[in-house]
Design an enzyme around this catalytic site. Structure first.
Site, PDB file in Angstrom:
ATOM      1  N   ARG A 107       0.845  -1.179   0.000  1.00  0.00           N
ATOM      2  CA  ARG A 107       0.000   0.000   0.000  1.00  0.00           C
ATOM      3  C   ARG A 107       0.883   1.232   0.000  1.00  0.00           C
ATOM      4  O   ARG A 107       1.717   1.390   0.890  1.00  0.00           O
ATOM      5  CB  ARG A 107      -0.887  -0.039   1.243  1.00  0.00           C
ATOM      6  CG  ARG A 107      -2.137   0.765   1.094  1.00  0.00           C
ATOM      7  CD  ARG A 107      -3.040   0.565   2.275  1.00  0.00           C
ATOM      8  NE  ARG A 107      -2.507   1.185   3.478  1.00  0.00           N
ATOM      9  CZ  ARG A 107      -3.226   1.453   4.548  1.00  0.00           C
ATOM     10  NH1 ARG A 107      -4.500   1.112   4.588  1.00  0.00           N
ATOM     11  NH2 ARG A 107      -2.699   2.025   5.598  1.00  0.00           N
ATOM     12  N   THR A 111      -0.628   7.684  -0.929  1.00  0.00           N
ATOM     13  CA  THR A 111      -1.989   7.620  -1.499  1.00  0.00           C
ATOM     14  C   THR A 111      -2.862   6.559  -0.825  1.00  0.00           C
ATOM     15  O   THR A 111      -4.075   6.558  -0.999  1.00  0.00           O
ATOM     16  CB  THR A 111      -1.919   7.291  -3.000  1.00  0.00           C
ATOM     17  OG1 THR A 111      -1.348   5.975  -3.137  1.00  0.00           O
ATOM     18  CG2 THR A 111      -1.045   8.289  -3.753  1.00  0.00           C
ATOM     19  N   ASP A 203       1.146  -2.815  12.170  1.00  0.00           N
ATOM     20  CA  ASP A 203       1.402  -3.294  10.810  1.00  0.00           C
ATOM     21  C   ASP A 203       1.714  -4.796  10.887  1.00  0.00           C
ATOM     22  O   ASP A 203       2.752  -5.195  11.424  1.00  0.00           O
ATOM     23  CB  ASP A 203       2.584  -2.522  10.216  1.00  0.00           C
ATOM     24  CG  ASP A 203       2.827  -2.910   8.764  1.00  0.00           C
ATOM     25  OD1 ASP A 203       2.906  -1.997   7.929  1.00  0.00           O
ATOM     26  OD2 ASP A 203       2.952  -4.122   8.459  1.00  0.00           O
ATOM     27  N   ASP A 206       5.130  -5.945   9.447  1.00  0.00           N
ATOM     28  CA  ASP A 206       6.263  -5.600  10.311  1.00  0.00           C
ATOM     29  C   ASP A 206       6.307  -6.479  11.558  1.00  0.00           C
ATOM     30  O   ASP A 206       7.378  -6.930  11.987  1.00  0.00           O
ATOM     31  CB  ASP A 206       6.182  -4.126  10.732  1.00  0.00           C
ATOM     32  CG  ASP A 206       6.636  -3.192   9.620  1.00  0.00           C
ATOM     33  OD1 ASP A 206       7.353  -3.653   8.703  1.00  0.00           O
ATOM     34  OD2 ASP A 206       6.270  -2.002   9.660  1.00  0.00           O
TER      35      ASP A 206
HETATM   36  C1  PRP Z   1      -1.069  -4.311   4.491  1.00  0.00           C
HETATM   37  C2  PRP Z   1      -1.938  -5.549   4.636  1.00  0.00           C
HETATM   38  C3  PRP Z   1      -2.815  -5.513   3.413  1.00  0.00           C
HETATM   39  C4  PRP Z   1      -2.992  -4.023   3.193  1.00  0.00           C
HETATM   40  C5  PRP Z   1      -4.308  -3.612   3.775  1.00  0.00           C
HETATM   41  O1  PRP Z   1      -0.014  -4.587   3.655  1.00  0.00           O
HETATM   42  O2  PRP Z   1      -1.232  -6.741   4.779  1.00  0.00           O
HETATM   43  O3  PRP Z   1      -2.209  -6.125   2.277  1.00  0.00           O
HETATM   44  O4  PRP Z   1      -1.938  -3.352   3.913  1.00  0.00           O
HETATM   45  O5  PRP Z   1      -4.591  -2.293   3.462  1.00  0.00           O
HETATM   46  P1  PRP Z   1      -5.763  -1.891   2.488  1.00  0.00           P
HETATM   47  O6  PRP Z   1      -6.948  -2.724   2.859  1.00  0.00           O
HETATM   48  O7  PRP Z   1      -5.979  -0.429   2.802  1.00  0.00           O
HETATM   49  O8  PRP Z   1      -5.325  -2.111   1.079  1.00  0.00           O
HETATM   50  P2  PRP Z   1       1.190  -3.538   3.448  1.00  0.00           P
HETATM   51  O9  PRP Z   1       0.893  -2.595   2.330  1.00  0.00           O
HETATM   52  O10 PRP Z   1       1.522  -2.927   4.765  1.00  0.00           O
HETATM   53  O11 PRP Z   1       2.342  -4.456   2.921  1.00  0.00           O
HETATM   54  P3  PRP Z   1       3.100  -5.645   3.682  1.00  0.00           P
HETATM   55  O12 PRP Z   1       2.150  -6.805   3.726  1.00  0.00           O
HETATM   56  O13 PRP Z   1       4.265  -5.878   2.780  1.00  0.00           O
HETATM   57  O14 PRP Z   1       3.512  -5.168   5.043  1.00  0.00           O
END
Ligand code: PRP
Length: 213
Positions: A107, A111, A203, A206
């Site tokens: 994400r 944005t 997160d 993380d």
């Molecule tokens: C997190 C999570 C989802 C997303 C959720 O991933 O694991 O994939 O964010 O957010 P959304 O519903 O608003 O799209 P992240 O982007 O933090 O990546 P990661 O899994 O690599 O930590």
């Protein structure tokens, strides 16, 4: 948030309520977080697989011929990288013949919209049932895009399994993918101005991989 989405299943199991509480506690270390994510995935998949179809199976016990049952579906797991990887071990333990297809999506921090960065799906979806795995459903953007990808791939029967969801994410999936069943451990209160789930668990990626900034 009550079960407004007709295909939304928020677990009522006390073990799930207990484990998601410990998972979201800030004092929970990475090792325990990973263990709890695995245990929660097992319990949620138990709930998400109650309608798998079976074939009759003739076999012998040590004492006699008898008839049993075997799952007759080809099942694919689609973890959304990175955090979805934290659900894969439990899923393949439970479904040892399942195929694992990886989708990479992060994400964008400005944005808050998903960016696809990895897709190794073959040309045709070979599976009867696809289980999309991602611990977090915040805005729902990542899950909605992932579900669009697996539908274009040819998946006909898809379920989303997550650990924690915000009402906004559930509403987005209801609008964009009303045919997809959702299984989650908990629906949290809200999203904050940074689109983090509140109270949330931080997160998940993380906390699973020890990369807390
Ligand atoms: C997190 C999570 C989802 C997303 C959720 O991933 O694991 O994939 O964010 O957010 P959304 O519903 O608003 O799209 P992240 O982007 O933090 O990546 P990661 O899994 O690599 O930590």
């Amino acid at each position: 948030m009550p079960n407004e989405h007709p295909l939304l299943h928020v677990s009522r199991h006390p073990l799930i309520a207990h484990k998601i509480t410990v998972l979201s506690d800030e004092r929970t270390d990475h090792k325990t977080f990973r263990e709890l994510a695995r245990e929660l995935t097992t319990l949620l998949l138990y709930e998400a697989t109650t309608d798998l179809t079976l074939d009759e199976w003739q076999y012998r016990t040590p004492l006699e011929e008898t008839t049993g049952s075997k799952v007759n579906l080809r099942i694919g797991l689609v973890p959304i990288l990175r955090a979805g990887l934290g659900m894969v071990d439990a899923a393949v333990d439970l479904l040892p013949k399942a195929e694992v297809w990886h989708l990479g999506m992060y994400r964008d921090e400005e944005t808050h919209t998903p960016v696809a960065y990895y897709n190794k799906l073959p040309d045709q979806c070979p599976d009867d049932l696809i289980l999309v795995l991602d611990p977090m459903l915040a805005t729902g953007g990542s899950a909605a895009d992932a579900l669009t990808v697996v539908k274009h791939w040819g998946a006909k029967w898809i379920k989303f399994v997550g650990l924690i969801a915000a009402p906004q994410g559930i509403r987005l999936l209801e609008q964009t993918h009303p045919d997809v069943e959702l299984f989650v451990a908990k629906v949290d209160r809200d999203l904050d101005e940074n689109k983090f789930i509140r109270p949330g668990l931080g997160d998940a990626g993380d906390r699973l991989f020890g990369t807390t900034a």
